[in-house]
Design a protein around this motif. Structure first.
Motif, PDB file in Angstrom:
ATOM      1  N   LYS A 117       0.835  -1.207   0.000  1.00 30.76           N
ATOM      2  CA  LYS A 117       0.000   0.000   0.000  1.00 30.76           C
ATOM      3  C   LYS A 117       0.871   1.258   0.000  1.00 30.76           C
ATOM      4  O   LYS A 117       2.099   1.171   0.113  1.00 30.76           O
ATOM      5  CB  LYS A 117      -0.920  -0.033   1.221  1.00 30.76           C
TER       6      LYS A 117
ATOM      7  N   VAL B 162      -4.438  -5.641   6.590  1.00 32.29           N
ATOM      8  CA  VAL B 162      -4.577  -4.389   7.337  1.00 32.29           C
ATOM      9  C   VAL B 162      -3.540  -4.308   8.459  1.00 32.29           C
ATOM     10  O   VAL B 162      -3.035  -5.324   8.923  1.00 32.29           O
ATOM     11  CB  VAL B 162      -5.994  -4.250   7.953  1.00 32.29           C
ATOM     12  N   CYS B 163      -3.241  -3.086   8.884  1.00 29.54           N
ATOM     13  CA  CYS B 163      -2.281  -2.847   9.964  1.00 29.54           C
ATOM     14  C   CYS B 163      -2.676  -1.537  10.643  1.00 29.54           C
ATOM     15  O   CYS B 163      -3.584  -0.853  10.175  1.00 29.54           O
ATOM     16  CB  CYS B 163      -0.859  -2.782   9.410  1.00 29.54           C
TER      17      CYS B 163
ATOM     18  N   CYS C  74      -3.098   1.558   8.091  1.00 32.72           N
ATOM     19  CA  CYS C  74      -4.242   1.671   7.174  1.00 32.72           C
ATOM     20  C   CYS C  74      -5.583   1.462   7.896  1.00 32.72           C
ATOM     21  O   CYS C  74      -6.636   1.673   7.306  1.00 32.72           O
ATOM     22  CB  CYS C  74      -4.073   0.748   5.967  1.00 32.72           C
TER      23      CYS C  74
HETATM   24 ZN    ZN Z   1      -1.502  -1.390   6.403  1.00 38.88          ZN
END
Ligand code: ZN
Ligand code: ADP
Ligand code: MG
Length: 493
Positions: A27, A44-45, A48
């Motif tokens: 990303k 996801v993290c 984001c």
């Molecule tokens: Zn992320």
């Protein structure tokens, strides 16, 4: 349909905003994978997901791809550009703002050469290209509790986009279509994106206004969203033009607003009044320093660009002697262009390669069209080497043109080589004049009436005799030899 007089009275003005998802591995501001189609909320993290305290770090790969897009569209690339926060509330935007570029985008003032189907050229100027992160996606169906709830998938949140903003340079749906086609080809060639509208990696908003022809000022525009195919872009523009002409003719004003295209009804409907920039409370992103694109980085990106569609088109015309129109069609997709070149080189006949691809091959490929009318050229049922071989067999006189079409159809379904098909089915051309003469004698002996008619000066009966002889030889005789021999035989008869 709008009356011709009204159509002549009002000009349509179109500017397009294209969002393009770049095909980076990660990303834009975190190292989550940038994959389409993974199970919801797996990529996801904290960054984001917009968790407090998480800090963005820009992806070098994303900037490199954005840079390629700008160079490929003849933009001026700025050494310094600035990211800003665009604030708005929506459930797919966990941070409550999108990191975008606002008053200092990295690229401005480009141009794209578009070619309409009728061959006329049109230059569309670009206002700017800027980088921004994508939002997540709302899901309304297809999961266990979707009956009474909507879900949010944040896999797309933070994916790298470029937004390409054209000047209001287009004057018809056909020009808009030609521009999008050219832009897509450039972005795919440059390796920026696969520009797949179905997967949403290319999204387009259309700004449309009308004005009396000859007027110096533009009219008030409406921005149309939710256009998910090139065909819908054209349709929505046409609908919107007619709607606005109707308003103006009735003495009303067009209001600036955002409208939604509904493909099922083929109409646009008001979504919201146009928000102004101040509604977004833009301010510079405090967590990112200004982006610096050095001259070296730019030079490197320029060197890495492949031959772009317009250059390839010109080269095809000069190198293979094919018409400009053919070159245009053949270079729209890189796969088609590569396929053509292999056939042209292998067969040693550029014009024949182009003819076969533009007619037989394209017709067969069209059968594999996707829903929005786009043809995927990634799965060719035949190899370029096979088509090249077929062309060589025609040029060497092994088979005639008619037989070649049959062989081609078999190649397409079975994937076999033309030589194997011709050999097995005994299709090679009859050039043995003895055999052809025998067939001609048989035809002449049983066609007294036609012979008489020929003797009376009706020379066009020759065609009929040639047809009969071709039939007798199973369509395999060399038509030129048959023609010559029939004439000689008739004159002697
Ligand atoms: Zn992320
Ligand atoms: P916004 O960010 O509000 O959408 P922009 O100034 O970036 O506004 O312009 C968006 C698009 O609208 C551009 O593609 C531009 O060419 C187009 N546009 C601007 N004015 C008009 C007009 N009067 N008619 C049609 N298109 C227009
Ligand atoms: Mg806009």
């Amino acid at each position: 349909m709008l009356q011709e007089t009204l159509r002549n009275k009002y000009e349509m003005v179109i500017g397009l905003e294209v969002h393009c998802q770049m095909k980076t591995r990660t990303k834009l501001f975190c190292s989550c994978p940038n994959n389409f189609g993974d199970p919801p909320n797996t990529n996801v993290c904290p960054v984001c997901l917009g968790l407090p305290g998480a800090l963005p770090v820009i992806s070098r790969e994303a900037v490199t791809l954005a840079l390629r897009a700008a160079l490929a569209t003849n933009c001026t690339v700025h050494e310094i550009s600035v990211f800003s926060r665009k604030n708005y509330f929506y459930p797919d935007l966990p941070k409550g703002y999108q990191i975008s570029q606002y008053d200092r985008p990295y690229a401005t003032e480009g141009k794209v050469e578009a070619l309409e189907a009728d061959g006329s050229a049109k230059t569309v100027r670009l206002e700017r290209i800027h980088m921004e992160e994508d939002a997540g996606k709302l899901l309304h169906e297809g999961y266990p509790w979707s009956k009474d709830q909507s879900g949010v998938d944040l896999n797309r949140s933070g994916s790298p986009l470029i937004e390409i903003v054209s000047k209001p340079d287009m004057r018809s749906p056909a020009e808009a279509h030609a521009y999008l086609t050219a832009l897509k080809a450039i972005l795919v060639y440059a390796g920026v994106s696969n520009c797949n509208m179905e997967e949403g990696s290319l999204r387009c908003d259309a700004n449309v206004s009308v004005r009396p022809r000859g007027a110096a000022e533009f009219g008030t525009r409406a921005e149309i969203k939710n256009l998910n195919s090139f065909r819908n872009v054209s349709r929505a523009i046409e609908y919107e033009y007619e709607r606005q002409v109707g308003l103006v003719e009735a003495g009303h004003k067009v209001v600036q607003e955002t409208r939604l295209y509904r493909a099922d009804k083929d109409e646009t409907a008001s979504m919201r009044s146009k928000e102004d920039a101040h509604d977004y409370r833009y301010f510079p992103e405090p967590d990112l320093p200004p982006l610096v694109i050095s001259a070296d980085w730019r030079a490197e990106a320029l060197k890495a660009l492949p031959e772009l569609p317009s250059a390839k088109r010109a080269r095809f015309v000069s190198e293979y002697g094919i018409p400009h129109y053919d070159a245009q069609v053949l270079t729209l997709s890189q796969e088609v262009a590569d396929f053509f070149e292999e056939v042209a080189r292998g067969g040693g006949n550029g014009k024949a390669a182009s003819n076969w691809i533009m007619t037989e091959v394209m017709r067969e490929m069209k059968g594999q069209k996707s829903e929005d009318g786009e043809v995927s050229y990634s799965n060719w049922p035949i190899k370029p080497a096979s088509l090249a071989e077929l062309i060589r067999m025609i040029d060497r006189g092994v088979i005639n043109g008619k037989t070649a079409k049959d062989v081609f159809a078999r190649m397409w379904t079975s994937g076999e080589s033309p030589a194997a098909i011709v050999e097995r089915e005994g299709l090679s051309q009859v050039t043995d004049t003895g055999a052809i003469e025998a067939a001609i004698r048989e035809v002449i002996d049983s066609s007294a009436e036609q012979v008489a008619s020929y003797k009376k000066g009706r020379t066009n009966t020759i065609g009929w005799f040639v047809g009969q002889v071709m039939k007798k030889t199973g369509g395999r005789a060399n038509p030129k030899i048959v023609n010559d021999l029939v004439k000689t035989a008739l004159d002697k008869a």
